[in-house]
Write a protein that holds these residues in place. Structure first.
Motif, short mmCIF file in Angstrom:
data_model
loop_
_atom_site.label_atom_id
_atom_site.label_comp_id
_atom_site.label_asym_id
_atom_site.label_seq_id
_atom_site.Cartn_x
_atom_site.Cartn_y
_atom_site.Cartn_z
N LEU A 191 0.84 -1.19 0.00
CA LEU A 191 0.00 0.00 0.00
C LEU A 191 0.88 1.25 0.00
N THR A 192 0.29 2.38 -0.33
CA THR A 192 1.07 3.63 -0.36
C THR A 192 1.50 4.07 1.03
N ASN A 193 0.95 3.45 2.08
CA ASN A 193 1.42 3.75 3.45
C ASN A 193 2.59 2.84 3.84
N GLY A 194 3.05 2.03 2.87
CA GLY A 194 4.23 1.19 3.10
C GLY A 194 3.91 -0.22 3.57
N LYS A 195 2.71 -0.47 4.05
CA LYS A 195 2.36 -1.79 4.59
C LYS A 195 2.20 -2.81 3.45
N ILE A 196 2.59 -4.05 3.75
CA ILE A 196 2.49 -5.14 2.77
C ILE A 196 1.64 -6.26 3.35
N TYR A 197 0.67 -6.72 2.57
CA TYR A 197 -0.18 -7.84 2.98
C TYR A 197 -0.24 -8.88 1.87
N GLY A 198 -0.29 -10.15 2.27
CA GLY A 198 -0.51 -11.22 1.31
C GLY A 198 -1.99 -11.54 1.22
N SER A 199 -2.38 -12.19 0.10
CA SER A 199 -3.80 -12.46 -0.11
C SER A 199 -3.98 -13.57 -1.14
N ASP A 200 -5.17 -14.18 -1.14
CA ASP A 200 -5.48 -15.15 -2.19
C ASP A 200 -5.78 -14.43 -3.51
N PHE A 201 -6.48 -13.30 -3.42
CA PHE A 201 -6.71 -12.48 -4.60
C PHE A 201 -7.16 -11.08 -4.17
N ILE A 202 -7.30 -10.19 -5.15
CA ILE A 202 -7.62 -8.78 -4.90
C ILE A 202 -8.89 -8.44 -5.67
N VAL A 203 -9.78 -7.68 -5.04
CA VAL A 203 -10.97 -7.18 -5.73
C VAL A 203 -10.80 -5.70 -6.00
N SER A 204 -10.90 -5.32 -7.26
CA SER A 204 -10.81 -3.92 -7.65
C SER A 204 -12.23 -3.36 -7.72
N ALA A 205 -12.58 -2.51 -6.76
CA ALA A 205 -13.94 -1.94 -6.70
C ALA A 205 -13.84 -0.43 -6.60
N THR A 206 -13.12 0.15 -7.56
CA THR A 206 -12.81 1.58 -7.50
C THR A 206 -13.65 2.42 -8.45
N GLY A 207 -14.84 1.94 -8.78
CA GLY A 207 -15.73 2.73 -9.64
C GLY A 207 -15.73 2.24 -11.08
N VAL A 208 -16.42 2.99 -11.94
CA VAL A 208 -16.57 2.57 -13.33
C VAL A 208 -16.09 3.65 -14.30
#
Length: 496
Positions: A298-315
């Motif tokens: 993230l832009t705050n420097g934190k790193i997280y692992g995940s199974d996948f990412i959902v992009s829900a930032t509008g259309v």
């Protein structure tokens, strides 16, 4: 070849397009109405209820296209995506290789998800039924998901997901920034930590699937399927593999800086954080020992692992096949500019719904938002405008554009938004009246010079019609002061 009778064409099988086509077919039974849609299913408005002057409720049902033809024999549905528009020749070319001449065209092709990364198998956008089903199947095997975005779909997802850790990254200081202020967000946050109520009312509407079209061009469907219904998650089991209910961590005021696959992450020798333990007061976050398919910085420097990412930032408005080689005026947000008669800058071409951007000076208490209600209203009004154009009549701007009104449900609460509910465009010259009962209701009135300019009602207050009337008639309420929200005063009777 065009026939002697008029041919009215609508591009897009979502709420705006289908509403527009139905209205045109009803008004002009002698004309040919052509609906071009890339999806095998169309979105029909069902159970429409006009709650008050400007508030409306309805279901959106996905239906096979033949059901539209059953009701309106003069509608022909063409199953294909639009490849190109030649506005000068009044001709649309489809990807199936056909061409159609029109007299009037209404573009209602909606929008597609803004994707934080294109073509990544680990980044999903949720837009239509197919992408929702894909998300559901991915979630069923997931232990953790990262959701990016702060709009309606993100709000629904974080509340509905169970059995899976959720890292929710938003660029704002509060959740649901498009809909709420910080106070309303604080009111809703406890719901994210509480267990969801059992036995929510099942969705009784018929569900149709697109399985018979499974062999079609998947990329085309994903790009062009029309948006989900307002209760899209009803009847869908949004559950991961873990034996937990809600487990959500919100990262505020940040966006995605980097995305790495597991192999890249190992080579970079970076360190990921474990899921924050909110039970620990210091909220210390340890190092994540688990290995994940994808990692996000993230832009705050934190790193997280995940199974996948959902992009829900509008259309982003779906304008591509139309704007190429045609002189459309396009707004900064990418939408086709429309005037008060829903006309684009190109002769005989109208637009409605998410694909368009209003270029007229809006009424003082209305603003455009890409919502279900406005898609239906614009589709309906665009049909009236096309009819007036065909008949050589003038038309007044519809009443629904007088004052903003939207009713929805977030975190199992009824949410009503009226007028300038977040004091949009009012500057600092306004005051807020608040009433909040934790876990029950949150009411906010936006006042300016003694007049009500907007309201947020979360919970079952039943005051929406009263406040809507006070917003519409702009009565001077200075004498009532804070009594407007006094729970001991029956304000409904007072202004009846």
């Amino acid at each position: 070849m065009a026939t002697a009778r008029l041919r009215l064409m609508v591009a897009g099988g979502g709420v705006a397009g289908v509403t527009c086509a139905e209205q045109l077919a009803g008004q002009f039974p002698e004309y040919e109405i052509i609906l071009i849609t890339a999806s095998p299913l169309i979105k029909a408005v069902m159970n429409f209820k006009q709650i008050s002057k400007t508030l409306e409720e309805f279901d959106v049902e996905e239906r096979p296209t033949h059901m539209l033809k059953d009701h309106y024999p003069n509608i022909d549905v063409i199953h294909s995506a639009v490849q190109q528009l030649d506005a000068e020749l009044h001709t649309i070319y489809t990807e199936s290789g056909k061409e159609y001449i029109y007299d009037k065209l209404c573009i209602c092709t909606g929008g597609r998800p803004k994707m934080i990364v294109k073509d990544s198998p680990y980044v999903l956008g949720i837009r239509d039924t197919d992408s929702a089903k894909k998300f559901q199947s991915r979630l069923a095997k997931a232990k953790r998901v990262i959701i990016v975005g702060n709009g309606g779909i993100a709000l629904e997802l974080v509340y509905e997901i169970e059995g899976c850790e959720v890292i929710w990254a938003i660029k704002d200081k509060a959740i649901g920034n498009n809909f709420f202020d910080a106070g309303a967000s604080e009111f809703l946050i406890p719901q994210l930590k509480a267990d969801k109520p059992e036995g929510t009312t099942p969705c009784k509407r018929t569900k149709y699937t697109t399985e018979e079209r499974e062999k079609d061009n998947v990329a085309e469907r994903e790009a062009l399927g029309s948006a989900l219904g307002p209760d899209w998650h009803e009847g869908m089991k949004l559950k991961g593999v873990q034996q937990i209910s809600h487990r959500i961590h919100v990262e505020y005021e940040c966006e995605i800086a980097n995305i790495w696959l597991r192999e890249e992450f190992v080579l970079l020798k970076k360190v990921a954080l474990a899921f924050p333990d909110h039970a620990v007061e210091e909220r210390k976050t340890g190092i994540d020992e688990e290995s994940w398919p994808v990692y996000v910085q993230l832009t705050n420097g934190k790193i997280y692992g995940s199974d996948f990412i959902v992009s829900a930032t509008g259309v982003i408005p779906n304008v591509e096949p139309f704007v190429t080689n045609n002189p459309f005026d396009v707004a900064e947000d990418g939408g086709l500019k429309v005037d008060e008669q829903m006309h684009t800058s190109v002769p005989d071409v109208f637009a409605a719904g998410d694909v368009c951007t209003v270029a007229w000076e809006p009424r003082a208490l209305w603003h455009q938002m890409r919502l279900w209600t406005q898609a239906r209203q614009m589709g309906y009004y665009a049909a009236k405008c096309i009819a007036a154009d065909v008949l050589g009549e003038s038309i007044e701007l519809d009443f629904c554009f007088e004052s903003f009104a939207h009713v929805t449900k977030f975190f199992n609460y009824k949410v009503v938004l009226l007028g300038k509910y977040n004091a949009q465009g009012l500057g600092t010259d306004h005051e807020l009246l608040l009433r909040c009962t934790r876990g029950l209701e949150y009411l906010k009135l936006v006042m300016q010079n003694g007049r009500m300019k907007g309201a947020v009602l979360i919970g079952e207050s039943n005051l929406e019609e009263t406040f809507e009337n006070l917003i519409l008639n702009q009565m001077d309420l200075s004498a009532y002061g804070e009594n407007l929200l006094d729970p001991h005063i029956d304000i409904e009777d007072y202004f009846d």
